[in-house]
Motif scaffolding. Sequence first.
Motif, short mmCIF file in Angstrom:
data_model
loop_
_atom_site.label_atom_id
_atom_site.label_comp_id
_atom_site.label_asym_id
_atom_site.label_seq_id
_atom_site.Cartn_x
_atom_site.Cartn_y
_atom_site.Cartn_z
N ALA A 153 -16.70 -36.92 43.23
CA ALA A 153 -17.54 -37.20 44.39
C ALA A 153 -18.42 -38.42 44.18
CB ALA A 153 -18.42 -35.99 44.71
N LEU A 196 -22.54 -32.40 50.86
CA LEU A 196 -22.28 -33.41 49.84
C LEU A 196 -22.84 -34.76 50.26
CD1 LEU A 196 -20.96 -34.45 47.26
CD2 LEU A 196 -18.80 -34.62 48.51
N CYS A 222 -14.82 -37.19 51.63
CA CYS A 222 -15.11 -35.77 51.48
C CYS A 222 -14.29 -35.17 50.34
CB CYS A 222 -14.79 -35.03 52.77
SG CYS A 222 -15.92 -35.42 54.14
N VAL A 223 -14.84 -34.15 49.74
CA VAL A 223 -14.14 -33.39 48.70
C VAL A 223 -13.88 -32.00 49.26
CG1 VAL A 223 -14.29 -32.45 46.37
CG2 VAL A 223 -15.27 -34.70 46.87
N ARG A 250 -25.55 -36.98 48.40
CA ARG A 250 -25.23 -38.35 48.00
C ARG A 250 -26.31 -39.32 48.48
NH1 ARG A 250 -18.88 -38.21 49.83
NH2 ARG A 250 -17.90 -38.09 47.76
N ILE A 258 -18.76 -29.62 41.66
CA ILE A 258 -17.97 -30.85 41.77
C ILE A 258 -18.29 -31.75 40.58
CG2 ILE A 258 -17.39 -32.83 43.21
CD1 ILE A 258 -18.41 -31.28 45.61
N CYS A 309 -18.62 -30.95 53.12
CA CYS A 309 -18.71 -32.40 53.28
C CYS A 309 -20.10 -32.82 53.76
CB CYS A 309 -17.65 -32.87 54.28
SG CYS A 309 -17.49 -34.69 54.37
#
Length: 273
Positions: free
Chosen positions: A239, A186, A209-210, A190, A234, A183
């Motif tokens: 996401a 990511l 979160c993924v 992002r 992902i 997370c």
Amino acid sequence: MQRITWLLVPALLLAGCDALSGRGETAPPDAPARSDSGAAPNPSLPVPVGGAREVSEQTDTFLFDYSYPQEAGEIPALALWLDGRMDEKRQRLATEAARGSARARSNGFPFNSYSSETAWEVVSNLPDWLSMSATLSSYEGGAHPNYGFDTMVWDKQGDAPIEPIAFFTSPEALDEALGERLCEALNMEREQRRGIPVDPQSDDIFDTCVMPDETNLLLGSTNGEFFDRIGIQIAPYLAGPYSEGSYEFTFEVDDQIRDIVRPEYAAAFQPPE
């Protein structure tokens, strides 16, 4: 069954992995390759002679490409398994392309040929395991093609494919061990792509979160002896929007991750004593 997820760009190999450098049975040389479903390959496609294989077929309605590397072709049961999947993909493409062509003709629309491409690559080649990934692309009408990936680990001793998530005690255990790190990585990526940080209070699906078990996993190695890297892939719409593309990360296998490896696979994640 393996998880297949669509993404915007071909999957990258794990950084530092040596990729950068149903139980099957071996069939006699003249026996037709068969898939897990028992379907024999299309006789019009070339018969493999061992080692790497690359098949390309073009008709009036479709273009089909499929390949795998020498390391896979030199394992008879794995080559058999890959050839079976190749035939299933080719048969499905031919069927759907014929239907699409017929629909276009009956409605007076132009028909654009369908396509399917699968390219398998080695992620890591260990004494007892061959970890592989595949880049996938397909077009069956619409504004643009789809892109994705597949992954599996071949058990050289058991002559069988294993899904990477199956090496761990449970998907939830992997989420607990790796979820927070994923997370954080990511959200950092992002922010770089979007130019603004992710709002931790946001309930937007593209800001949440993924978890690792929602992604595709790659098992990698920097030493060619045991797995010491986990790759995360992902896909778009999971996401972020399609325009952001895929997200890919690599994490070191540490003691927290080793603690959740199934006992029967423990030796694959640590050096022999």
